[in-house]
Motif scaffolding. Sequence first.
Motif, short mmCIF file in Angstrom:
data_model
loop_
_atom_site.label_atom_id
_atom_site.label_comp_id
_atom_site.label_asym_id
_atom_site.label_seq_id
_atom_site.Cartn_x
_atom_site.Cartn_y
_atom_site.Cartn_z
N LEU A 14 0.84 -1.01 -0.27
CA LEU A 14 -0.03 -0.11 -0.03
C LEU A 14 0.82 1.25 0.03
O LEU A 14 0.70 2.08 -0.73
CB LEU A 14 -0.76 0.09 1.35
CG LEU A 14 -1.90 -0.85 1.08
CD1 LEU A 14 -2.83 -0.86 2.47
CD2 LEU A 14 -3.13 -0.29 -0.09
N SER A 15 1.85 1.22 0.75
CA SER A 15 2.94 2.49 0.76
C SER A 15 3.33 2.84 -0.62
O SER A 15 3.44 3.97 -1.04
CB SER A 15 3.92 2.13 1.76
OG SER A 15 3.36 1.98 3.23
N MET A 16 3.88 1.53 -1.14
CA MET A 16 4.22 1.91 -2.44
C MET A 16 3.16 2.48 -3.48
O MET A 16 3.48 3.42 -4.23
CB MET A 16 4.69 0.60 -3.06
CG MET A 16 5.66 0.84 -4.34
SD MET A 16 6.46 -0.72 -4.63
CE MET A 16 7.40 -1.28 -3.10
N LYS A 17 1.83 2.00 -3.42
CA LYS A 17 0.78 2.46 -4.29
C LYS A 17 0.41 3.94 -3.69
O LYS A 17 0.07 4.81 -4.59
CB LYS A 17 -0.35 1.55 -4.06
CG LYS A 17 -0.27 0.18 -4.91
CD LYS A 17 -0.38 0.72 -6.33
CE LYS A 17 -0.57 -0.58 -7.21
NZ LYS A 17 -0.62 -0.26 -8.53
N LEU A 18 0.66 4.07 -2.53
CA LEU A 18 0.11 5.80 -2.27
C LEU A 18 1.32 6.66 -2.12
O LEU A 18 1.34 7.60 -1.60
CB LEU A 18 -0.59 5.56 -0.85
CG LEU A 18 0.05 5.32 0.65
CD1 LEU A 18 0.69 6.22 1.16
CD2 LEU A 18 -1.08 4.77 1.56
N ALA A 19 2.55 6.04 -2.48
CA ALA A 19 3.65 6.86 -2.83
C ALA A 19 4.06 7.30 -1.42
O ALA A 19 4.63 8.79 -1.45
CB ALA A 19 3.58 7.99 -3.79
N LEU A 20 4.20 6.69 -0.58
CA LEU A 20 4.97 7.03 0.81
C LEU A 20 6.50 7.07 0.66
O LEU A 20 6.90 6.10 0.26
CB LEU A 20 4.33 6.39 2.06
CG LEU A 20 4.96 6.56 3.39
CD1 LEU A 20 4.54 7.80 3.88
CD2 LEU A 20 4.64 5.80 4.42
N PHE A 21 7.01 8.25 1.05
CA PHE A 21 8.49 8.17 1.09
C PHE A 21 8.95 7.14 1.93
O PHE A 21 8.62 6.71 3.15
CB PHE A 21 8.93 9.54 1.65
CG PHE A 21 10.40 9.66 1.79
CD1 PHE A 21 11.19 10.12 0.86
CD2 PHE A 21 11.22 9.03 2.90
CE1 PHE A 21 12.52 10.31 0.82
CE2 PHE A 21 12.63 9.35 3.11
CZ PHE A 21 13.21 9.79 1.84
N PRO A 22 9.95 6.24 1.46
CA PRO A 22 10.57 6.34 0.26
C PRO A 22 10.12 5.35 -0.92
O PRO A 22 11.26 5.24 -1.90
CB PRO A 22 12.17 5.76 0.75
CG PRO A 22 11.79 4.92 1.69
CD PRO A 22 10.39 5.17 2.34
N LEU A 23 9.04 5.05 -0.91
CA LEU A 23 8.46 4.39 -1.89
C LEU A 23 7.76 5.25 -3.07
O LEU A 23 6.95 4.87 -3.76
CB LEU A 23 7.56 3.14 -1.67
CG LEU A 23 8.23 2.43 -0.17
CD1 LEU A 23 7.08 1.49 0.27
CD2 LEU A 23 9.33 1.46 -0.71
N HIS A 24 8.22 6.54 -3.15
CA HIS A 24 7.42 7.52 -4.07
C HIS A 24 7.80 7.73 -5.32
O HIS A 24 7.49 8.45 -6.03
CB HIS A 24 7.63 8.89 -3.24
CG HIS A 24 8.87 9.39 -3.09
ND1 HIS A 24 9.79 9.02 -2.26
CD2 HIS A 24 9.56 10.00 -4.06
CE1 HIS A 24 10.97 9.44 -2.45
NE2 HIS A 24 10.74 10.23 -3.54
N VAL A 25 9.06 6.86 -5.46
CA VAL A 25 9.85 7.31 -6.80
C VAL A 25 9.13 7.37 -8.10
O VAL A 25 9.52 7.94 -8.84
CB VAL A 25 11.24 6.55 -6.97
CG1 VAL A 25 12.33 6.89 -5.84
CG2 VAL A 25 10.60 5.14 -6.73
N TRP A 26 8.09 6.71 -7.94
CA TRP A 26 7.37 6.44 -9.31
C TRP A 26 6.47 7.90 -9.49
O TRP A 26 6.16 8.39 -10.61
CB TRP A 26 6.42 5.55 -9.66
CG TRP A 26 5.35 5.48 -8.35
CD1 TRP A 26 5.48 4.70 -7.10
CD2 TRP A 26 4.20 6.07 -8.33
NE1 TRP A 26 4.47 5.03 -6.38
CE2 TRP A 26 3.37 5.76 -7.00
CE3 TRP A 26 3.45 6.70 -9.32
CZ2 TRP A 26 2.34 6.23 -6.72
CZ3 TRP A 26 2.21 7.20 -8.85
CH2 TRP A 26 1.66 6.99 -7.56
N LEU A 27 6.11 8.51 -8.50
CA LEU A 27 5.33 9.54 -8.62
C LEU A 27 5.51 11.08 -9.30
O LEU A 27 4.92 11.52 -10.39
CB LEU A 27 4.73 9.95 -6.91
CG LEU A 27 3.53 10.96 -6.91
CD1 LEU A 27 2.46 10.27 -6.23
CD2 LEU A 27 4.01 12.14 -6.82
N PRO A 28 6.74 11.44 -8.79
CA PRO A 28 7.01 12.94 -9.74
C PRO A 28 7.10 12.78 -11.02
O PRO A 28 6.56 13.54 -12.08
CB PRO A 28 8.36 13.10 -8.77
CG PRO A 28 8.43 12.45 -7.74
CD PRO A 28 7.74 11.05 -7.65
#
Lengths: 78, 492, 119, 559
Positions: free
Chosen positions: B220-234
Motif C-alpha cells: 500500500l505504501s508503494m501505491k500511495l507513494a509514501l516516502f521512500p517508496l514514492h519514486v514513481w510519482l514525480p
Amino acid sequence: MNKHRLLRDENQGRLKMAGIALLVLTLVAGFFIHIHAYFPGTGFFGFQAVFGFFACAGLVLLTRLIGLIIKRRDNDHV
Amino acid sequence: MITGHLPILLLIMPLLAAPLCVLLHRDILSWFLALLVFLGVFAGAWALLGSVLEIEVWRYTIGAWESPWGIELYVDSLNAFVLVIVASIGAASLLFARQSVASEIAADRTYLFYSALLLNLTGLIGVILTGDAFNLFVFIEISSLSGYALISLGRKRLALYAAYRYLILGTVGATFILIGVGLLYVVTGTLNLQDIGVRIADVSADRTLATAICFLLIGLSMKLALFPLHVWLPAAYSAAPSVVSVFLAGTTTKVFIYVLIRYVFDIFGLDTIRGILPLGDILVLLSMLAILYGSWMAIVRSSIKSILAYSSVAQIGYMVLGIGLFTRTGLTASILHMFNHALIKSALFMAAACLIYRLGTDRLEDLRNSSGCMPWTRAAFVLGGFSLIGVPGTVGFLSKWYLLQATIESGNWPALAVMIIGSLMAVVYFWKIVEAFYFRQPAQDTGEKMTEAPLMMLAPLWLLILANIYFGIDTDLTLDSITLAVSSLAGL
Amino acid sequence: MQEFAGIFNYLVVVVLMMIGFYITIANRNLVKKLIGLNIFQASVFILFISMGYVHDATAPIVADGHTAYSSPLPHVLILTAIVVGISTTAVGLALVIRIYKSYGSIEEDEIIEKMEEVE
Amino acid sequence: MCSLLHPALVLIVAGLFLPLLRGVYRNLCMFIAPVIALVLVWTVAGTVDCRMEFMGIELQVLHLDSLSRLFVTVFSIMAFAGLLFAYRQAGTVELSAALVYAGASLGVCLAGDMITLFIFWEIMALASTVVIWSGGTSASAAAGMRYVIFHLLGGVLLMAGIIAWYHDTGAVMFSAMTLDNMATWFIFAGFMLNAAAPPLSAWLADAYPQSSCSGMVFLSAFTTKTAVYVLMRGFPGTELLIIFGLLMILYSIVYALLENNVRRMLAYSIINQSGIMICGIGIGTELALNGAAAHAFSSVIYQALLIMSAGSVVYMTGKRNCTDLGGLFQSMPVTAVCGIIGALAISSFPLASGFVSKSMVSQAGVDNNLFLVWLALQAASAGVILHAGLKFPWLVFFHRDSGLRPGDPPMNMQLAMILFAILCLFIGIFPGTLYVMLPYAVEYVPYTADHVLAQLQLLLFSGLAFFLMLPWIKANLGATHDFDWIYRVLLNRIFCMLHNVASTFVNRARDLVITMLGHVLRRLNGIVLSGQRQSLFLSNAILLSVAFLLIFLSYALSA
C-alpha cells in the motif's frame, strides 16, 4: 546663484552663537526651576544635560566599536 | 428500485461505458459519454453519502450470495466520503478535459483515452466500494493498468519511461498486496474484509499474520507513494497528459490512503498492529521525511508540474502523519486533508494545464517571458497556492489546523517542528511560481499577447477554487461526515 | 525429510521471489526487467497454490472414501491473478515497444542519457 | 448576529473591489472606507460583542472596547493619510493591498478570540507582503519573499500556540496570559516576531526599505503596532518584556547610527519606538499601559510623517543615502518642515506628540522604582537624537549642500504630510484629547516646568554631542550585518553543504545495497550475476530493499 540666507558665512556664525546661547540658557534655568530627582544621585545640578551628553557620546563610541565587527560593503543589501 | 442498487450502479456505469467509448470512436461523442458517466457517478456518490449518513452502513450483496461467502460491496461514511472526493474531482476533470486533451493527444486516439479514463474510474470506485480483499487487488490492478496507459500518452517521450517505471513499481506493490491477501487468507480463512476484521481478533499474533500485515502495508505504501517508496510519482505526474495529472493527483493516492486507513483501523485494529510492529512510529517517521524531502525537491525543481508533483509527495506525508499518530484528531485531520488536498492539487494542476494549453510549456523560465497574460488562470493559481500553504479562509487552513492540533495533542514535538518547517518550505516553492508569474521582467518582448484559457477550462478551474474557499468557510458537511467516519472505526 | 518436503515449496517461492525481484531492480534491459517481474509474480502464484494444497486431500466434491478436501479458492484466485499478470506484461511490453521507437534503445542507461529532462 | 458592521470588513472589501473601479469612484471607495470605519467605532458607546461559529468553536469576531477603539482610530486615520499620500503615485495593486492590510490590522484589534485574531493576522502578513512587492524591483521581490516566510513562521508559531491553548483550556477567548506553559510561549513568540523583537527583528529593516516610497508609510504603522496591541492585551506586566524592550531600544539605536540609507535608518527607528512601548507593557501598571497605548497612537503618526518626508525626498531625488543628500531645505521647504516636526515628535520634544506619551512610560518606570529602566529610557530619548531626531533632518535637509534642487513633492503628498504634522503638534499641545481615549483614567500631567526643562536639557545636550561627534558618526555610515545574515548567508551555505553530503550519501548507499543484494543471491543459489553492480535503476533498489528489510525486521520481532 545666491547662497540661501542660512548658509551664508556671517549667518552661520550667528546660528552657532544662538545654539550655544540656548544651551547655556537651559542650564541657567536650572538655578531657578528645581528639577525633581526621582532617584538618588540624579538630583545634582545639570544632571540631565550631563547625562544626555555622555549617553550620546557613549552610544557613538559603542557604535564605533560594534561597527568594526558588523560593517560590510556598501551595496551588500541590494 | 434503482436506488436500492446504487453501489453496484456506480461501479457498472463506467465499466460499461469504457467499451462503449471504443465503439463510439468519435472524440466528441466519447468525451460526451464519459462526461455523462462521470456526472452520473458524481450525483450517485453524493446520494450515496447522503443515504449512508442516515443508515450508517450499507452492505450490498452481489448475486444474493450472503457474505462472507458471496462478494459484497461495503459502504459506510468513510468510503462514501472518499467516493465523493473521487467523483467530484473526476467530474471536474472531465468538464475540463475536452480542449486540453484535444491539444495534447492525437485526434484518432482520444476515444481510447476516455475509455482508459473510465476504466481507471471503475478501478478506483471498485477499490473504494468493495468489501472483498481479493477484489480489492483486482480493482487496484484495473485502475493501475489503465493508469499506466494514460500516463504514457503524455506529450514528451519522458512520459513513456515514467509510465514504464510506474508499471514496474506499481506491479511490485500490487503483488505485495496480493501476497498479503493470500497470507491473510491462510490465517483467517476468509476474504471478506469485515469478516477478516472479526476473525483476526481470535488469531494470536504469529509470524504468518505479521508477514501478511507487513506485505500489505508495504504494498500500500508503494501505491500511495509514501516516502521512500514514492519514486514513481514525480515523473509520472509531471510527464502525464495535463488532464491525467489533474485526475490522478486528486484521486489515486487518496484512494490508497483510504485503503490504508481501512486496513489499519477497521480490519487489523490497532491492538493487533501494536502487537506486531511499531507502525505508528514508522509512519510518523516516514511521513516526516516525506514532508521534508518532498518540499525540498519541490523547491529545487523548475517546472510547475514537477514542483506540484513533489509537493504531492510532501502532502501525502501530512496525510500519513495524521494516520500514524493513531488518535481521533489525527485521523480526522488525515481524512480532512485527503479531501482538501484533492481540491487543492487538482485545481493547481488544472491551472498548470491551462498554462500548458496556451503557452505549450510549464517551465518557470518560459513563464517569465509571458508575464502579464492569462490573469484569471494566474489568479486561480495564486488562490490555490494560498490554500496549499494554509491561509485562513481556504480549506488548506482547516487541514493545517487539525494536523497541528493532532500533533500537539499527542505531544509529538519533532512532528510539530517538521510541520512548521514544511509549511515554510511550501511557501518557498509556491513563491517561486508566483515570482515567475508576476515579478520577472520578460527576457525579450515577443510582441504577441497570449489570450486567456478557454472558458470550458477556466470554469471547472474556478469551480474548484471556489470549492476551496467554500469548504474552507462552511465546515459542516466535511467535518460531520468525517466525524461519523472516524467514530465508526474501531480502536480509537 | 517430511519436514523438508512440507516447506520445500515455500523455499522455492522465496528463492524465485528474490531472483525475480533482483532482476527487476538490477537489470538494465527493460524486457529483462519484465521477465524478472514475471518470475516474481510466478513465485506468488506458486505460494497461493501451495497454500491451498492439503496432503492427501481431494477436490471439494463430496465423494466416498475422502475425508479431507483442499480449498479451491486459492486456485481460483490465482487464475484471476494470472490474467492480471498477463495484462501487466502486455502493457509493459507495449510500453517497451513505444520506448524503443522513440528512444531507439531498450537499455536503461542509454534511455536516461537521451532523456530531455530528468524531472 | 452583529449589531455593528465589522469595520475591518469595510476596508478589506473596499480593497478587494478597488481594482475593479476607475476614476472618481476609485478615489471615493478608497477614502471613504477608513472614514466609515472611524464613524462605525465612534457612533457606538461602550463595548460591543459579536459572535459566530466556525469549525464548531464559538468565536467572538468583534469585541470593541476603549483600547481597541483607540487602535482602530489611529489605524483608520493612518489608512486615510497613507492613501492620500499614495493614491496618485502608487499602483492599484499597492493601494488595494494597503487597504486590505489596514483592514486586517483593524480586524486584529477588534478580535475577541484568538482564531479571529489569527485569521486577520495572516491576512495582514500576506497583504503587507504585496505592499512590499509593489516596490517593483527585484530586490523588493526577494525581500518580500524573506518577509513573508518570516511572517508565516510567526503565523505558524502563533497557530500552534493557539491550538495548544485550546487543547489545554478548551477556550480560545483572547485575554491576559502568563508565560508558564508551552502554549503561551508559542503565542508570545508569534507576537514578538511581529513586534520585531531581536533576534526575530531583521525582517523589518530588510524588507521595509525595499517597498515603494508610499508603501513604507503603511508598513511602518500596522504590523508592529498591532503586535504592541496584542502584547498589551495578552501579556501585560510580563517582566521579560522590559528586557526585550530595552534590548530593542539599544540595538536599534546602534544599527540606525551605522546606517547610511535613509529609509533603513527610519526602519530601525520603528523598532526603537516599539521598544519603548514594549517596556511600558512589561512594567504593566495602569500608567505604563496607558503610556504604551498613547505612545502607539502618537508614534504611528510621527513615524509615518518621518517616512513620508523621507519618502518624498527619495521620490524626488532618486537617492537614498544620507551622504548623497543635503541642503534640501532650500527647495523642499514643506517636506523639510514636516520632517523636522516629525523629528521633534519622535525625540519627544515638548509641544510635540512624543513628549506627552513617552514620558508616561518613563513616569511609570519611576513609580515602580525601576531605576535602570528609567535610566535606559532617558538614554533612549537621548539616543533618538542620534538617528531620527537629528541625524535624519540634519544630513538630509541641511549639512553640506549636495547641489540637488528638487521641488516639493506633488500636492497630495504634501497634504498628507501637513495633516500629520498638524496632528503631531495638536496632540503635543492638547494632550487631553489623546488622554480621554486611553483605556484607563489619566491623572498624569506632562507639562510641569521642571519636566519640560529636564527634557530640554537632555535633548539639547544630546544635540551638542551629536554635532561634536558628527565626523565620527559619518565615518561609520555603511551597510551592516544584522540577524538576517544567519538566514541569508549561513543557512544558505548549510543547505548547499547538506545537499551535497546527502546526494553523495544516497549514491553510496544505493551502490552498497545493490552489491549486497547480489551477494545475498550468490550465497542463496550460487548464481553469479556479474557486471550489474551499477544499475541506473538504483533508486528503486534502495526502496525495495528497505521494504524487505522491514519484513525481516518484523519477522524477528514477532518471533
